[in-house]
Every structure is written in structure tokens, then in C-alpha cells.
Design an enzyme around this catalytic site. Structure first.
Site, PDB file in Angstrom:
ATOM      1  N   SER A 152       0.841  -1.119  -0.021  1.00 57.69           N
ATOM      2  CA  SER A 152      -0.086   0.163   0.099  1.00 57.69           C
ATOM      3  C   SER A 152       1.071   1.361  -0.066  1.00 57.69           C
ATOM      4  O   SER A 152       2.034   1.250   0.211  1.00 57.69           O
ATOM      5  CB  SER A 152      -0.832  -0.132   1.308  1.00 57.69           C
ATOM      6  OG  SER A 152       0.025   0.452   2.458  1.00 57.69           O
ATOM      7  N   ASP A 153       0.091   2.431  -0.323  1.00 54.12           N
ATOM      8  CA  ASP A 153       1.236   3.596   0.170  1.00 54.12           C
ATOM      9  C   ASP A 153       0.921   3.904   1.421  1.00 54.12           C
ATOM     10  O   ASP A 153       0.222   3.119   2.283  1.00 54.12           O
ATOM     11  CB  ASP A 153       0.571   4.666  -0.910  1.00 54.12           C
ATOM     12  CG  ASP A 153       1.834   5.840  -1.014  1.00 54.12           C
ATOM     13  OD1 ASP A 153       2.729   5.714  -0.094  1.00 54.12           O
ATOM     14  OD2 ASP A 153       1.801   6.639  -1.748  1.00 54.12           O
TER      15      ASP A 153
END
Ligand code: BGC
Length: 773
Positions: free
Chosen positions: A301-302
Site C-alpha cells: 500500500s502507500d
């Protein structure tokens, strides 16, 4: 703690003795552990990576699996103190933002020696355009149109980063962007899917090398999947709305290229794509990435973007967010705790299928095995070349040299001639700004290594030319013009003035978007004041994005657009200014005349009412007697026309390049065949130089409308004065394929135009026909 101190105290000499021991211990761990454990058999028999992955997976508890899916920030204080327990319990699969090799080794040691299964860590860091030695910002690297130079830059960065134990970079960033307001265009490879794809693959090769398990190679991460660069109005993190056809034809190709080049990881974007944030987007991560592209690495994910699904308003809380992200295919959560807090429970309750978890963990373990971490989790910097060695500095200089784009050069103002020039005035806030020339995203970049233009010009010509310098502005945003008088004075007393203008590094990058992309502060006024001296004026512009230069373009004789050129920017700029080298960069993104033209890009659609010079009537020319009749009813702005200030692919040289005699190997080819398109390229100038020859095509009729031009090839060629070379591009009909109405890749029979030239505006055209069923 004892071991911690041990590692911390005995720096490199102890490392030499200890690391081999630790390595043996670690290999022993993988080999011996099975003997002492109840699950000995599977690992012992495992020989292929896939068998090792499955064998290890079969021994993991659910908590350990979720642990592998969790990444923790390690930048606050001494990480082994606060991450130690989590590592011992197998609750952490990766850390980021720690670059002290002793700390990294200690974290690895705890994970490998003190956790039940001894799984080593992925250690991540944003190594975006260099580590200590900084290459030009990525959009600058894209301006080289040189995959070899880009690959060498990533290689140098990997070698330096690896000395700290970092084994994973969050690069390349390959979001297509058609919006220079967006601060992160600096980090991107520009507006074109073909150019970005070629360079994305080069960066992946540079970071990952031929053998991912070799010392000094690190895992790459193609980001941000997908569409982030289309943020509305260029405002970072803003919504994107990209129709699937455009997503597939424009935004996804660089990611496909990175996957084909073997990239180990991808990062999900922060952004909302057509109502479903990328972090929860099954279409992107399951359908496209896994089913269509068969990607077998992992998706991270970011930063905290799983949690942000609730802020977006897609989910009500972290638990739902963890469900959405994991189900959609985010294998590892960066810097948040939605996974670690909720996934186990979601699995126990039957909400998340254990297969989802097993697949994610297998993807992560596969990457760790490929990186050779089980064999070698520790780092000995002495196994790697020294930081900022000659090769790294040369890679930085080459990249900087080739990244600079000469936008204009009236009356051959450039190059300056050190033999005839008595004196030169260097003026501006960016002539001697070691930190600013490095640009955005340089967590580890060392400004002390920077050689500034001012210093480089002194060492290059200081003996022959009287070099004077006035900063004139405190920084690029300054509105104080008191020092302009002094600048005018030295310019008046000199034979030429070189202005170092642009943006400081803080004006671009993540969360640093601008709505006005003119030169900031009072720079335009400074230009006008210097212009008034009547001396030749050269602007060297250092910036993180294409700028609107309309208000100064006619006030200067020549412009070198240098982006943020990195550590060796100074020597590169000095060599270009004084003709040691010829400029050879080409724009990877369109330069608008004014901000209201954005998005403006070369590969636009034709529309049903395309503008042409004879339909354009600008606002000042509207006939007052018949206003309706005087404008051309085509797709342009009354106050800006329809052309950019500088087109994609544009870039001048000290040589004089002329293209002629474009030809095709066959006027008609069948589907599956190859056509060769060639042209003559002559250097009619007086110096040898490199030119980037470009091939564009247009598919005249498609089941979805096709762009007016599409880049399909480029070559960097050195041509001697007086020499004519043939530039030749081979196109397979597969190279003409596009996603059609049914979202399938297809090459359609029909007529094509092809152009070869030195920019996207080239008029040298030929045509061919593809015949098929
Ligand atoms: C950025 C990513 C970066 C991550 C870790 C985020 O804010 O969007 O590109 O890799 O932080 O630093």
C-alpha cells in the site's frame, strides 16, 4: 540488547569478523531449523523457490502470516528497541526508513535469529533518483531519452543504498502526468507512455540487476498503481477520473513494462480511481495485474493508505478498510496497523478467505527468496563500492549533461566562447545552491557532494574569463528586489549574463503542487532588468516541472532548461554553457504557454473540429463588426491558441540537424509483419553532437479514436559535422496495437502515417497500410 550494543560498538572491523559468522549462522538456521522442528520435512525437500515458499507458508501461524503483511516505520529513534518484540513474535515483515547499517543488521538479526521462523526483513527506502550521489530528478532523467544512462543512475543508487542494508526502493515512479501543476511530475518520467515504459524498464534493470540475489541489487517498486498522475487540477492526492480505455492506453503501459522487466513489487496509489481508491481496487490489482499480466511479486500500500480508505469514504473503519484492501490484492500494508489489528479476526470470522492471506504471504516470501535474503540477510558495506565513487559521479554527470534541454538559442548565443569572452556575470538564486539543485525526494542525498554551476564555471573557465556572481534573490520565491541593482551593475560590466532561475526544490514533489507555474517571486522582473542592460542574456532554469515561460521567453537570448540536475549539475551546466558538450536533452513533457491550457499533451485526440493556423483568431483579433464570424469554430483557446510554448520531444543542439527523405520498406504490410521506416539525418553544423531521433505514427481510423501522434521509437545518435546517417526504425504490427472498445489489445488493418524528426512537431511524413482479415 547485548548483541545490539555489540553491533553498534564494533563498526567496520568487527563487521568483517562477525558477518561471516552471522552468515553461517543464518544459512545454518534455514538448514538446521527444520531438523529441530516438527515441520522439518517440507523445508528440507524444498528446492525451487516456489517449493521453499510453500514449505515455509505451511509452517506459519495466521499471526505470522499477517506479520509478513505488515510494514513498520523504523525512523523514530533506535528501532530495535521499539520493534524488537514485534520482530521476535513474527509480527513484522518489513521496515522502512532506516539507513544505519548497524541498526538494519540488528533488526535483521532479531528477525532471523530470535523469531520462530527466522524470516528476514524487506528494508524499504525511497531511493528515487540517487542515494548520496544524486542523479537528476526523474523527469530530468526522462529528458535524456537514454535508457542506458537511466539504468546506470539506478545502478549507482542501488549500490549506495545497499551499503546501509536497504534492500528495496520505492521507485521507479512511473505515473504518466499531463499536468505540470502536479508537484510529483518531478518524480515522473513525463507524459508519454512509450518513453516512460522504456525508461521504467531501464530503472528496474538498474535497481534489480540481472541477479536479484547479488550483493548490491535491490528490489524495485513500480508506483503508484494506478492513475495518480491524473489528479484533478494537479492537486496532489486529488481524485482521478480516467475512463478504462484511456487508463489502458495511456496510464497502464509503463506498469506493464515494469512487470515485464521483472519488477518485484508495485505500490498502490493514494488516489481515488473512478470511485474506488486504488488501494481497494480489485479491477487494478486482481484483474489487470494478476489475471492479465500474471504478476507474481507483491503489492504494497502507500503510506497508511489502507486506513485512508475510510477517509475517502469508501469504508467506515479500519476493519472494513483492511477487508477491502486485502481482498483487492494489497499484500503488504505500509506504515499503518489496519492489517495487524484486524486481519486475523476477519479470517477467523470467515470474512476474509485464508487463501487471500496465503496468496499475499506467498507473494512476499517469493520476493524475499529471490532477493537472497534467507541466504544473506546481513550487510557489510565493505562488500560494496564506496559512496560517491568516480563511477557514481560520472553516472550523475552523464545523466545531468544529457538531461538539459536547450529550449532556444537565438543568434547562436550559446555556447559562450571562453577564448573571446572577457567576463561573465552569473546571477540568480540557483547559481550556487548545493541543496536546491538536488531536487525533491532526496532523503539521503548529500548536498556536500554537490558541485554548483558557480563553482564549476569558475573551475572550467575561471583562468580565462572574469567570472562575477551576484545571487540577487534570497531564494526563488523572493519578492525583495534590493539586490537587483547590484546584479544589473555586474551584468552591465560583463560581456554576457547568465541567469540561474527556476524553483527551489521545495516547490515540487509530494504535496507540493502549484496552481501558477510561472517563475516564482520577482524572477521575471530580474530578467527584465538584466535584459535592459543590452548584454546577451542566457537563462539556465532549474526546476521540478515544466514551467510557463511565456513572460520571459522573449526577454532572453537562450534557455537551458536543467530541471533539478543533481550532484553533478554544476559541471554538466558549465560544460554545456561553454561548448565542451552540446545539449542533447529533449522534452519528456509539453511546456504550456499558460497554465489554463493544462492538460496539454502531444498525443491528444483530433476532435471533430481540429484547429489549424487558418481557423485560429485570437482574442485581440476578433472582428468587432462580426464577432461570431471571425472565430474559426475549432478546438482552441481564444487567448492561447492551441499550440504549446515548447512541444514534447523538442530540444536544440549546437550541431545543426536536418532530417530528410523519409521512406518505408513497404507501402503495404500484413498483420504480423514488420515495416522499416527510415530517414536521413545530417549534421550540417560545425560540431559533433548527439541527437535523439524520434518516430511517431498515427493510426488514421480505429474502433476507438486514436491520438494525432504517438511516439513509437527513439534513438540517440552521435553525428559528426558534415555526416549523414540513416536512422531506421522497425515496427512490428504488434507495436501498433491499442485497447479498443472491448478493452482488448488489437492491431487493426488500415492506413497509418509515420513521421521521423527531432520533436513531436516534425513534418517529415510517410505512410503505409496494414492489411489483414
Ligand atoms: C509516497 C510514496 C512513498 C511513501 C514512503 C508516500 O507518501 O506517496 O511514494 O514511497 O510515502 O515514503
Amino acid at each position: 540488547m547485548i548483541t545490539t550494543k555489540f553491533f553498534m560498538t564494533f563498526r567496520s572491523s568487527a563487521r568483517r569478523i562477525l558477518l561471516p559468522l552471522a552468515r553461517t549462522a543464518c544459512i545454518g538456521l534455514v538448514l538446521i531449523l527444520p531438523m529441530t522442528s516438527s515441520i522439518a520435512a517440507p523445508l528440507k525437500e524444498a528446492t525451487t523457490t516456489e517449493q521453499r515458499v510453500q514449505a515455509l507458508l505451511s509452517r506459519m501461524t495466521l499471526a505470522e502470516k499477517v506479520g509478513q503483511m505488515s510494514q513498520r516505520n523504523a525512523s523514530d529513534g533506535y528501532a530495535p528497541d521499539y520493534l524488537g518484540d514485534g520482530l521476535r513474535e513474527g509480527r513484522i515483515g518489513s521496515v522502512l526508513n532506516v539507513v544505519d547499517v548497524d541498526v538494519v543488521n540488528e533488526l535483521q538479526r532479531i528477525a532471523v535469529e530470535e523469531s520462530r521462523l527466522g524470516i528476514p526483513l524487506m528494508v524499504g527506502r525511497d531511493v528515487i533518483h540517487g542515494f548520496k550521489t544524486v542523479m537528476p530528478i526523474p523527469i530530468g532523467q526522462a529528458a535524456t531519452w537514454n535508457p542506458a544512462v537511466v539504468e546506470a543512475g539506478a545502478r549507482a543508487a542501488a549500490l549506495e543504498a545497499a551499503t546501509t542494508g536497504v534492500n528495496w526502493t520505492f521507485a521507479p515512479m512511473i505515473d504518466i502526468s499531463r499536468d505540470a501543476r502536479w508537484g510529483r511530475i518531478a518524480e515522473s518520467l513525463g507524459e508519454d507512455p512509450f518513453l516512460a515504459s522504456e525508461l521504467a524498464a531501464a530503472m528496474v534493470r538498474g535497481f534489480q540487476g540481472d541477479d536479484l540475489s547479488a550483493t548490491g541489487t535491490i528490489a524495485a517498486c513500480a508506483k503508484h498503481f494506478a492513475g495518480y498522475g491524473a489528479a484533478e487540477s494537479g492537486r496532489d492526492y486529488a481524485t482521478t477520473n480516467i475512463p478504462e480505455n484511456e487508463l489502458r492506453n495511456i496510464y497502464l503501459p509503463p506498469f506493464k513494462a515494469a512487470v515485464d522487466a521483472g519488477v518485484v513489487t508495485l505500490m498502490a496509489s493514494f488516489s481515488d480511481l473512478d470511485g474506488v481508491p486504488a488501494t481497494a481496487n480489485q479491477f487494478l490489482m486482481r484483474q489487470v495485474l494478476r489475471d492479465e499480466w500474471q504478476f507474481d511479486g507483491f503489492v504494497v500500500s502507500d503510506w497508511n493508505s489502507v486506513h485512508q480508505l475510510s477517509i475517502h469514504g469508501l469504508t467506515a473503519n479500519d476493519r472494513d478498510a483492511a477487508f477491502e484492501a486485502a481482498t483487492a490484492g494489497v499484500d503488504m500494508e505500509m506504515a499503518g496497523d489496519a492489517y495487524s489489528s484486524h486481519l486475523e479476526e476477519l479470517v477467523s470470522e470467515g470474512k476474509v478467505d485464508i487463501d487471500v492471506i496465503d496468496t499475499a504471504v506467498a507473494n512476499i516470501l517469493r520476493a524475499k527468496f529471490r532477493l537472497g535474503l534467507f541466504e544473506q540477510p546481513y550487510t557489510d558495506p565493505d562488500d560494496l563500492p564506496p559512496i560517491a565513487n568516480e563511477e557514481a559521479m560520472q553516472a550523475a554527470k552523464q545523466a545531468a549533461l544529457q538531461s538539459v534541454v536547450m529550449l532556444k538559442n537565438d543568434n547562436d548565443t550559446l555556447p559562450l566562447n571562453a577564448d573571446s569572452l572577457g567576463s561573465v556575470a552569473l546571477i540568480g538564486p540557483l547559481a550556487d545552491a548545493p541543496y536546491e539543485q538536488l531536487g525533491t525526494w532526496i532523503f539521503d542525498g548529500d548536498p556536500e557532494l554537490s558541485i554548483t554551476p558557480m563553482h564549476a564555471i569558475h573551475s572550467l573557465v575561471g583562468r580565462d574569463v572574469d567570472v562575477r556572481y551576484v545571487r540577487a534573490m534570497q531564494n526563488s520565491r523572493s519578492r525583495a528586489s534590493e539586490a537587483f541593482d547590484e546584479a544589473v551593475e555586474i551584468a552591465s560590466d560583463s560581456d554576457a549574463a547568465v541567469l540561474f532561475l527556476g524553483e527551489e526544490s521545495i516547490l515540487s514533489g509530494e504535496a507540493h503542487s502549484r496552481a501558477d507555474i510561472n517563475l516564482p517571486g520577482d524572477q521575471a522582473e530580474l530578467v527584465r532588468r538584466i535584459r535592459a542592460t543590452g548584454k546577451p542574456v542566457v537563462a539556465v532554469i532549474l526546476a521540478g516541472r515544466p514551467l510557463t515561460l511565456t513572460n520571459i521567453v522573449d526577454e532572453v537570448d537562450a534557455i537551458l532548461f536543467a530541471w533539478h540536475p543533481g550532484t553533478m549539475g554544476g559541471p554538466a551546466i558549465a560544460d554545456l554553457l561553454f561548448g565542451v558538450e552540446s545539449p542533447s536533452g529533449k522534452l519528456p513533457a509539453t511546456f504550456p504557454r499558460m497554465v489554463g491550457q493544462i492538460p496539454i499533451y502531444y498525443n491528444q485526440k483530433n476532435t471533430g473540429k481540429p484547429p489549424s493556423p487558418d481557423t485560429v483568431v485570437l482574442i485581440d483579433d476578433i472582428d468587432a463588426r462580426a464577432p461570431q464570424l471571425s472565430t474559426g469554430m475549432t478546438a482552441y483557446h481564444l487567448d492561447a491558441g492551441y499550440t504549446p510554448l515548447f512541444a514534447f520531444g523538442h530540444g536544440l543542439s549546437y550541431a545543426k540537424f536536418e532530417y530528410d527523405d523519409i521512406r518505408v520498406s513497404a507501402g503495404e504490410i500484413g498483420l504480423g509483419d514488420v515495416v522499416t521506416i527510415s530517414a536521413d539525418l545530417t549534421n550540417a553544423g560545425e560540431v559533433a553532437a548527439e541527437e535523439v531521433a524520434q518516430l511517431y505514427i498515427r493510426d488514421l481510423v480505429g474502433n476507438v479514436t486514436r491520438p494525432v501522434r504517438e511516439l513509437k521509437g527513439f534513438q540517440r545518435i552521435e553525428v559528426q559535422p558534415g555526416e549523414t546517417v540513416t536512422v531506421e526504425f522497425e515496427l512490428h504490427t504488434d507495436d501498433l496495437a491499442f485497447y479498443g472498445r472491448d478493452m482488448r489489445l488489437v492491431t487493426e488493418a488500415g492506413d497509418f502515417h509515420a513521421w521521423i524528426g527531432g520533436s513531436s512537431e516534425t513534418g517529415l511524413r510517410t505512410e503505409f497500410r496494414v492489411v489483414g482479415n
